[in-house]
Design an enzyme around this catalytic site. Structure first.
Site: not given
Ligand code: CP
Length: 306
Positions: A59, A136
């Site tokens: 992200t 998210h």
């Molecule tokens: N999918 C996701 O949020 O991965 P990260 O935690 O690496 O950002």
């Protein structure tokens, strides 16, 4: 059409038209990342601050790449190297960052609702990059983009989301988004990892993974989040892998042209076997590629683009 909102805080409050606008805009940005010079001047003069109170690979990096490909200036603030470690409060940090006059603040925080609080105290646009076990939204948008890219539609598809539903902000945002877009969403996982009243979100619930993924068009596996579990919710990782892990035998229960998704980071050999993660049905790295385009679209639309 313009995105008539200051912030992106969750999928729950996005309308179908807004989701389609973001996905269409993201599709138009894919091409920029394939150019020899991967840059357009669209957001020259715009400043994007990435404020991450939790670790991230995909992200944070993709927001930075997205901003840079649009020629925006980017600043990355990791709390480990900021005055948060000296005890500065979240609101004080926010007000100080606001005083430097960025245009967009991207926030990841372990507390559900932190981006909503930030959006109330700063005048800048706020994008939720993951808040606790709540939402998210940018992950769900890149997931919907990947489904649309591979299947040419979302409505009518059976999407099976399997794993630690209770702790998963990815599951929650995808449930809101996919049901709005007309998909049939099934969730599967141990009862200890299933939130109460999950069926009220319009999903079918199964406690046996084979039932959850039978005839699925899309299987979305979730990470076992040991960092968010305050009690033991399954006896061992080995038992979890046996009962709920996605392996080749289980994939055969789904549709012949099933696609396998995972938001990352993966626990290989726990929720997903390595041969499935790297196999022909996997679109896991396509999700990451689309994450850049979705975040370019959001930065562009929140900056007034149409
Ligand atoms: N999918 C996701 O949020 O991965 P990260 O935690 O690496 O950002």
């Amino acid at each position: 059409m313009k995105l008539a909102r200051k912030d992106i805080l969750g999928i729950r409050d996005l309308a179908v038209e807004e989701i389609n606008l973001i996905l269409d805009t993201a599709e138009s940005f894919i091409e920029v990342s394939t150019r020899e010079i991967k840059k357009v001047p669209t957001l020259r003069g715009v400043t994007v601050m990435n404020l991450f109170y939790e670790p991230s690979t995909r992200t944070r990096t993709s927001f930075e790449i997205a901003a840079k490909r649009l020629s925006a200036d980017t600043i990355n603030i990791s709390t480990a190297t900021s005055s948060v470690v000296k005890g500065e409060t979240f609101i004080d940090t926010a007000k100080n960052l606001e005083a430097m006059n960025p245009d967009i603040i991207v926030l990841r925080h372990s507390a559900a609702g932190a981006p909503h609080m930030l959006s109330r105290v700063v005048r800048q646009s706020v994008i939720n990059a993951g808040d606790g076990a709540h939402e998210h939204p940018t992950q769900a948008l890149l997931d919907m983009m990947t489904i649309r890219e591979k299947k040419k539609r979302i409505a009518g598809l059976k999407v099976s989301i399997v794993g630690d539903i209770a702790h998963s902000r990815v599951a929650r945002s995808n449930i809101y988004g996919l049901t709005k877009m007309g998909a049939k969403v099934t969730v599967g996982g141990p009862s200890t990892m299933m939130p109460r009243f999950i069926d009220r979100l319009g999903v079918e619930v199964h406690h046996h993974v084979d039932d959850a993924i039978r005839d699925a068009d899309i299987i979305m596996m979730l990470r076992i989040q040991t960092e968010r579990q305050d009690m033991s919710v399954f006896p061992s990782l080995r038992e979890y892998a046996n009962l709920f892990g996605l392996n080749r035998k289980r994939v055969a229960l789904a549709k012949e042209d099933v696609i396998i998704m995972h938001p990352g980071p993966m626990n290989r050999g726990v929720e997903i076997s390595p041969d499935v993660a790297d196999g022909p049905y996997s679109v896991i790295l396509d999700q990451v590629t689309n994450g850049v385009a979705v975040r370019m679209a959001l930065l562009y639309l929140l900056s007034g683009g149409n």
